[in-house]
Design an enzyme around this catalytic site. Structure first.
Site, PDB file in Angstrom:
ATOM      1  N   ILE A   1     -92.903  15.446 -72.582  1.00 27.70           N
ATOM      2  CA  ILE A   1     -93.279  14.191 -73.228  1.00 27.70           C
ATOM      3  C   ILE A   1     -94.747  13.885 -72.959  1.00 27.70           C
ATOM      4  CG2 ILE A   1     -92.845  11.718 -73.332  1.00 27.70           C
ATOM      5  CD1 ILE A   1     -89.956  12.267 -72.553  1.00 27.70           C
ATOM      6  N   CYS A   2     -95.469  13.591 -74.051  1.00 28.80           N
ATOM      7  CA  CYS A   2     -96.881  13.211 -73.984  1.00 28.80           C
ATOM      8  C   CYS A   2     -97.676  14.303 -73.250  1.00 28.80           C
ATOM      9  CB  CYS A   2     -97.000  11.835 -73.320  1.00 28.80           C
ATOM     10  SG  CYS A   2     -98.652  11.137 -73.408  1.00 28.80           S
ATOM     11  N   GLN A   3     -98.396  13.949 -72.197  1.00 30.25           N
ATOM     12  CA  GLN A   3     -99.133  14.955 -71.446  1.00 30.25           C
ATOM     13  C   GLN A   3     -98.176  15.999 -70.881  1.00 30.25           C
ATOM     14  OE1 GLN A   3    -100.582  13.647 -67.679  1.00 30.25           O
ATOM     15  NE2 GLN A   3    -102.338  15.041 -67.669  1.00 30.25           N
TER      16      GLN A   3
END
Lengths: 355, 391
Positions: free
Chosen positions: A146-148
């Site tokens: 998720i995300c980074q």
């Protein structure tokens, strides 16, 4: 006829309503309990330094044979995926029979200042994957970045394709140089060596201020004026405060990992341009040959959709699916639409690849 | 237009504000020690500030933001109410004036629009280092100072026994002035963003002139302004000019911080205190050592796994051979083969390959003499902290 047709009496009433809400809020705020997170029961299955891998316990045993390991970003706390009873990606995945694990990175301090991306990806993530795989007795597991954490998962999957059965990325930046990427624009002329050499670890408050400046009026002012509307609603107020607490509950960033992430990803855009090296490994997205599901948010102000949707062009698998979610970067975990759409999409996609 | 309010609405407003303020005070006098005071529209919000600064518990920061925003919004409402009332009574006061007044915070109110991004930068100067914000404030260059001339003076060479100290302080002053210069450039861009926001706001208002699309509430007007302000800001913040200015500002601030740290480090060193550089150096070496140990352990672990795999293959081959051997051939010795590496460290013990086999009629297998080779516990130094926990 002008554009503004404000009836003074109505405007006066509007102003008084604001006053009344503020007056009531004094009592409501006192009645509000301290907000808590993490509604799903979980057990610790692996620990190393400040990192802990948890396994979430569903109401019934999982039907899925291959577990999902959630790799969240380093820049926020991962409990947003299990925020509250009616806003939990984890709970919804469990309800559909998935076996869900999560890496909690903890809060890095000065002792972690020298942790590199190699330490995080080929170290922590790799050993977490091994621990989960060994526990279940499988060779490969499903990774949900998720995300980074998605960018880190892409790197991991590219370096260790033999350990990942299916890769799911959510709101994950891939191309860091799209013209609508505000964070990227801001970091491009930063002397990140001077930055990290000076700060050591990057303070969480500084990171938070940076995020708030992406939408300064909306996030610093309008949001709180909107809060007045719900000051007399205890449940809504608690929901707001819970989210608020999560937003500002950020860990400091380990200096060396931050340095490399800014240099190689934000400034160098090496994930798509090539030349990315993590430790002793060259990272080529073309080595990602397992099935990939890429979920991004159409109104994402942190990771613009344009930064995510190019993933399919760079990976080596033919089994690529992408889903554009109608919502924002945080709404993709916590909005009511997300509760309905995202876990189902992930589960259905995995189920087709379960054999 | 709807029904006009009482022309004396301002008095009503103030009376109500006083009434609520008194209610808040009554409710909290014991706990928060609030002092009665003359109530004005803004006073209610001030009371809020005071009440919650001491009693908001974990929600303190949220309350601060709420108060700050509502104070600004109250200023805005007050300005627009004045215009709405005047216009209802036949005047023709431009709405833009109300906005200008509300945004400037005239009349003792808090301005609605001080660009939050500019404010955030001031706060950011204080993040991650106690007292840094006040330090930056103290070192602020005087207004209208000729910064170029000031820097020229600060770059004069130093002499004498205190040369190093003088150079440090000169450098400190130079980087501070440079930071102020970059801050000015940044603020100029924020002003540009604000102006662009207003232009866009006017455009958005123009789109609302048709009946049915008009703005009918204070909140709707505010929300429209926010949309415009964000669009104006985004145009600036995504520009190449902003990239350069922002980068220069961050770098300038880091140079100031680095210079301050250098001074602190020098003092610490003089006092015999451990310095940050020394601690960082130790941390770096420790992390390098951890990697090295892990690499060595991993090598040993892999070698062992390979060896076990080879032994398993050999054993499988022997077992297969034994099945094809007549009973008693080659001796009836029961060969008990046990391959159990004696791992004792951390998780390795739990997951140590256990190969226990008792062939019933196999010849004494000479090749299966693995245990000695496998008993290499020293090599299997799985790091102590890596403890896979069983459920």
């Amino acid at each position: 006829m002008g554009p503004i047709k404000i009836d003074p009496a109505r405007a006066f009433e509007e102003a008084l309503t604001t006053q009344r809400k503020l007056a009531v809020a004094l009592q409501t705020l006192r009645d509000v309990d301290d907000v808590h997170f993490g509604v799903t029961d979980k057990e610790e299955v692996y620990r190393e330094d400040k990192l802990v891998v948890y396994r979430f316990k569903g109401e019934r045993p999982p039907s899925a044979k291959v577990p999902i390991l959630i790799v969240y970003a380093l820049v926020n706390r991962p409990y947003v995926v299990d925020l509250q009873d009616d806003r939990s990606l984890v709970k919804n995945l469990l309800a559909r029979g998935e076996d869900v694990y999560l890496i909690d990175w903890g809060y890095p301090d000065r002792a972690d200042r020298w942790l590199t991306l190699d330490d995080y990806i080929n170290g922590y993530i790799s050993r977490s994957v091994d621990a989960v795989a060994k526990r279940i007795g499988v060779k490969k597991i499903n990774l949900l970045g998720i995300c980074q954490g998605g960018a880190l998962s892409l790197c991991f999957a590219a370096m260790h394709p033999d350990k990942v059965k299916n890769l799911i990325t959510m709101v994950t930046p891939v191309d860091f140089h799209t013209p609508d990427n505000m964070l990227s624009n801001w970091t491009r002329d930063m002397d990140v060596d001077l930055f990290v050499d000076t700060l050591g670890n990057v303070p969480a408050d500084l990171m938070n201020q940076c995020y708030l400046m992406l939408k300064p009026v909306r996030l610093n002012q309008q949001k709180y004026i909107g809060l007045v509307d719900i000051l007399d609603d205890k449940v809504e107020l608690e929901n707001f405060l819970r989210m608020e607490k999560w937003i500002f509950d950020s860990p400091d960033q380990a200096g060396e990992a931050f340095r490399q992430f800014i240099k190689d990803f934000y400034q160098g855009n090496k994930l798509v341009k090539g030349g990315l090296k993590i430790g002793a490994h060259d990272v080529h997205l073309g080595n990602i040959t397992m099935p990939v599901l890429n979920v991004f948010a159409e109104q994402d102000h942190l990771v613009p959709p344009s930064a995510s949707r190019v993933l399919g062009e760079h990976i080596g698998t033919d089994d690529y699916t992408q889903i554009a979610f109608r919502g924002g970067h945080i709404g993709i975990y916590v909005s009511s639409r997300a509760q309905r759409e995202v876990p189902s999409a992930i589960h259905d996609w995995l189920a087709k690849r379960a054999l | 237009m709807g029904e006009s309010p009482n022309p004396d609405w301002m008095n009503q407003w103030q009376a109500l504000a006083r009434q609520y303020t008194n209610a808040w005070q009554d409710a909290s006098r014991g706990a928060a020690g609030a002092q009665p005071s003359a109530a004005a529209p803004m006073e209610g919000f001030e009371q809020w500030s005071r009440l919650f600064s001491s009693g908001a518990g974990g929600q303190g920061e949220t309350i601060e933001r709420l108060i700050d925003s509502t104070k600004r919004y109250a200023t805005y409402m007050q300005s627009l109410l004045a215009v709405a009332t005047a216009n209802a009574q036949g005047s023709n006061v431009p709405w833009g004036n109300a906005f200008a007044q509300g945004f400037a915070g005239s009349g003792g109110g808090t301005p609605l629009f001080e660009h939050p991004a500019a404010r955030a930068w001031r706060e950011m100067a204080g993040q991650g280092g106690n007292g840094f914000a006040s330090f930056m404030g103290a070192l602020r260059a005087p207004p209208n100072a000729d910064l170029g001339e000031l820097k020229a003076w600060l770059n004069l060479p130093a002499f004498g026994s205190a040369r190093q100290h003088q150079e440090h302080y000169q450098k400190m002053a130079v980087v501070t002035v440079e930071y102020q210069e970059q801050m000015s450039r940044y603020n100029a861009l924020m002003l540009k963003a604000s102006q662009r926001g207003f232009e866009l706001f006017e455009g958005k208002l123009a789109e609302r002139e048709q009946p049915g699309r008009q703005i009918e509430s204070l909140r709707a007007l505010y929300d429209l302004w926010v949309d415009a302000a964000e669009e104006g800001y985004a145009e600036v913040a995504l520009s190449a000019e902003f990239r350069e200015v922002y980068g220069a500002l961050v770098n300038a601030q880091m140079r100031v911080r680095a210079q301050v740290q250098q001074g602190v480090e020098h003092i610490g060193s003089e006092l015999g205190m451990p310095t940050r550089s020394e601690l960082d150096s130790i941390g770096e070496r420790l992390q390098a050592l951890r990697r090295e140990v892990r690499e060595r352990g991993k090598g040993a672990g892999d070698g062992l796994a390979d060896e076990v795999a080879r032994l398993r293959e050999e054993f499988a081959a022997i077992k297969a051979g034994a099945k094809g051997t007549p009973q008693g051939a080659g001796g009836a010795t029961k060969a008990k083969t046990e391959t159990e590496p004696q791992r004792k460290v951390g998780s390795a013990k739990k997951h140590a390959p256990r190969t226990r086999a008792v062939p019933t009629a196999a010849p004494a297998p000479k090749k299966v003499q693995a245990p000695k080779k496998v008993q290499a516990p020293k090599k299997v130094q799985a790091p102590k902290k890596v403890q896979a926990r069983q459920p």
